[in-house]
Scaffold this motif. Structure first.
Motif, short mmCIF file in Angstrom:
data_model
loop_
_atom_site.label_atom_id
_atom_site.label_comp_id
_atom_site.label_asym_id
_atom_site.label_seq_id
_atom_site.Cartn_x
_atom_site.Cartn_y
_atom_site.Cartn_z
N UNK A 104 0.67 -1.32 0.19
CA UNK A 104 -0.02 0.07 -0.19
C UNK A 104 1.06 1.44 0.02
N UNK A 105 1.98 1.25 -0.80
CA UNK A 105 2.82 2.62 -0.81
C UNK A 105 2.43 2.72 -2.30
N UNK A 106 3.00 4.11 -2.70
CA UNK A 106 2.41 4.80 -3.95
C UNK A 106 1.87 3.95 -5.09
N UNK A 107 2.52 2.93 -5.39
CA UNK A 107 2.09 2.10 -6.77
C UNK A 107 0.86 1.46 -6.10
N UNK A 108 0.35 1.29 -5.07
CA UNK A 108 -0.85 0.67 -4.70
C UNK A 108 -1.90 1.51 -4.72
N UNK A 109 -1.79 2.90 -4.79
CA UNK A 109 -2.96 3.70 -4.24
C UNK A 109 -3.78 4.01 -5.61
N UNK A 110 -3.29 3.89 -6.82
CA UNK A 110 -4.04 4.19 -8.05
C UNK A 110 -5.08 3.03 -8.07
N UNK A 111 -4.94 1.81 -8.06
CA UNK A 111 -5.95 0.63 -8.02
C UNK A 111 -6.93 1.05 -7.01
N UNK A 140 -16.84 16.82 -5.62
CA UNK A 140 -15.62 17.18 -6.10
C UNK A 140 -14.36 16.05 -5.47
N UNK A 141 -14.92 15.13 -4.79
CA UNK A 141 -13.90 14.26 -4.03
C UNK A 141 -12.91 13.47 -5.03
N UNK A 142 -13.59 13.03 -5.96
CA UNK A 142 -12.69 12.21 -6.98
C UNK A 142 -11.76 13.24 -7.73
N UNK A 143 -12.15 14.27 -8.03
CA UNK A 143 -11.17 15.14 -8.70
C UNK A 143 -9.72 15.36 -7.68
N UNK A 144 -10.49 15.81 -6.32
CA UNK A 144 -9.55 16.14 -5.30
C UNK A 144 -8.52 14.94 -5.22
N UNK A 160 -7.81 12.56 -7.45
CA UNK A 160 -6.80 12.19 -8.74
C UNK A 160 -5.86 13.09 -8.73
N UNK A 161 -5.91 14.57 -8.41
CA UNK A 161 -5.00 15.48 -8.41
C UNK A 161 -3.82 15.30 -7.39
N UNK A 162 -4.30 14.75 -6.20
CA UNK A 162 -3.19 14.45 -5.07
C UNK A 162 -2.35 13.33 -5.70
N UNK A 163 -3.21 12.26 -6.15
CA UNK A 163 -2.43 11.04 -6.60
C UNK A 163 -1.42 11.26 -7.81
N UNK A 164 -1.90 12.18 -8.90
CA UNK A 164 -1.00 12.60 -9.86
C UNK A 164 0.06 13.26 -9.21
N UNK A 185 -7.50 15.98 7.05
CA UNK A 185 -6.05 15.68 7.32
C UNK A 185 -5.23 15.81 6.25
N UNK A 186 -5.49 15.23 5.08
CA UNK A 186 -4.88 15.77 3.90
C UNK A 186 -4.78 17.08 3.47
#
Ligand SMILES: Nc1ncnc2c1ncn2[C@@H]1O[C@H](COP(=O)(O)OP(=O)(O)OP(=O)(O)O)[C@@H](O)[C@H]1O
Ligand SMILES: N[C@@H](CCO)C(=O)O
Length: 327
Positions: free
Chosen positions: A143-150, A165-169, A171-175, A305-306
């Motif tokens: 569950x490190x960075x590469x595990x978050x996109x799935x 707006x949560x999905x966009x929020x 997505x932007x953080x993940x990108x 928190x984020x």
């Protein structure tokens, strides 16, 4: 209550006949936790915890968790110990799930952690990191960075059901976090990766044990610090508490000093840690299995928190002067 898998009394009694734990007097599902099914067993030999491992745990990873608990205990860290059955095995099967019995630890987890609890967990976390240095087995952090996109992909289409707006929020953080900023060369070791208040027992204000090593893995030690900063140093209204953060970070630093590079990376690691728990909570919230007795945790707590962590520039925002902690 986290009970995904029910166990019938006769099935349990049969299972227990393979252990030297006496006769089953009573058992009940435990009204806490979200990952695995846990039962409190009362036998003529005392109290024990039975865990049936569920979805996020692969059977072949269990020897890592069980070996780690034994290793940490041998280095003075108080944590549950797996009990062996009459054939000498700790890991067996019950109700179609991998099953382990561990000893019952004294203490209670703090419902409202104060600064003294935060200092206690800071010290305990650093001691665990030091004790894990010579543990021979390894397990990558799934569950490190590469595990978050799935996780994001599983939840994105329904995320706005919780907050517009949560999905966009997300997505932007993940990108951003996937875009090459994630630290690569910080000190690594065995981390707990889920050391929330409900996984730390206290007697008074003294730590009496650490539980639930289901997410333990090898990763950056400072990432574990970041997870705890998020889990311990906010108030219930999600405002950041610098007094708690200072107590936590200073207590950690007294046992194991954070390097300058670790300190510089901490705000970023805390963003990643917030996103990781936001995503697992969101997936769990949207996918409660029918019939499961579980109270999903609030994903929106981790949105707040984020947002705070996105605003942090340096350790000063955590209330800490860096000089006291530098290695
Ligand atoms: N060794 C133990 N001694 C006493 N109580 C325990 C022990 N292990 C677990 N418990 C109790 O069971 C609860 C759930 O256990 P645990 O945290 O391991 O479950 P989980 O589903 O993996 O939880 P989480 O949601 O934290 O990942 C704990 O909060 C505690 O009340
Ligand atoms: N500690 C996690 C749940 C267990 O992984 C959370 O609070 O989201």
């Amino acid at each position: 209550m986290a009970v995904y898998t029910d166990v019938a009394a006769d099935e349990l009694a049969d299972f227990l006949s393979h252990f030297e734990l006496g006769e089953l007097l009573s058992y009940k599902g435990i009204a806490e936790g979200v990952e695995n099914s846990n039962f409190l067993l009362h036998t003529s030999s005392g109290y024990f915890i039975l865990t049936l491992y569920e979805k996020r745990v692969a059977r072949n990873e269990l020897p890592f968790f069980l070996g780690l608990m034994a290793h940490l205990a041998s280095r003075g860290i108080i944590c549950p110990q797996p009990l062996k059955n009459k054939s000498g095995e700790a890991l067996s099967e019950l109700a179609g799930r991998p099953a382990v019995i561990i000893n019952f630890l004294e203490g209670i987890w703090p419902r409202k952690p104060n600064a003294a609890h935060c200092a206690g967990v800071g010290q305990a976390l650093a001691k665990m990191h030091l004790a894990g240095r010579d543990f021979a087995m390894t397990r990558p952090n799934a569950l490190s960075v590469s595990g978050w996109r799935p996780l994001f992909d599983q939840a994105a289409s329904r995320a706005d059901e919780l907050q517009h707006g949560l999905a966009d929020f997300l997505r932007a953080e993940l990108d951003y976090l996937e875009g090459g900023v994630w630290p690569k060369n910080l000190p690594q070791g065995v981390i707990h990766a889920d050391l929330f208040p409900d996984n730390v027992f206290f007697l008074g204000e003294k730590v009496s044990g650490l539980i639930d090593f289901t997410f333990a893995c090898n990763d950056m030690l400072a990432y574990d610090v970041a997870i705890c900063l998020n889990a311990w140093c906010f108030e219930s209204d999600c405002s950041f508490n610098v007094t708690k953060a200072r107590a936590f970070l200073n207590a950690y630093g007294r046992e194991r000093a954070l390097s300058e590079a670790e300190q510089a990376a901490l705000p970023l690691l805390a963003r990643g840690a917030a996103l990781r728990f936001l995503l697992t909570r969101l997936v769990d919230f949207l996918n409660v299995p029918p019939g499961a007795l579980v109270r999903p945790k609030d994903p929106l707590e981790y949105v707040r928190k984020l947002r705070f962590q996105q605003s942090v520039a340096s350790m000063r925002d955590y209330g800490v002067e860096t000089s006291g902690l530098v290695a």
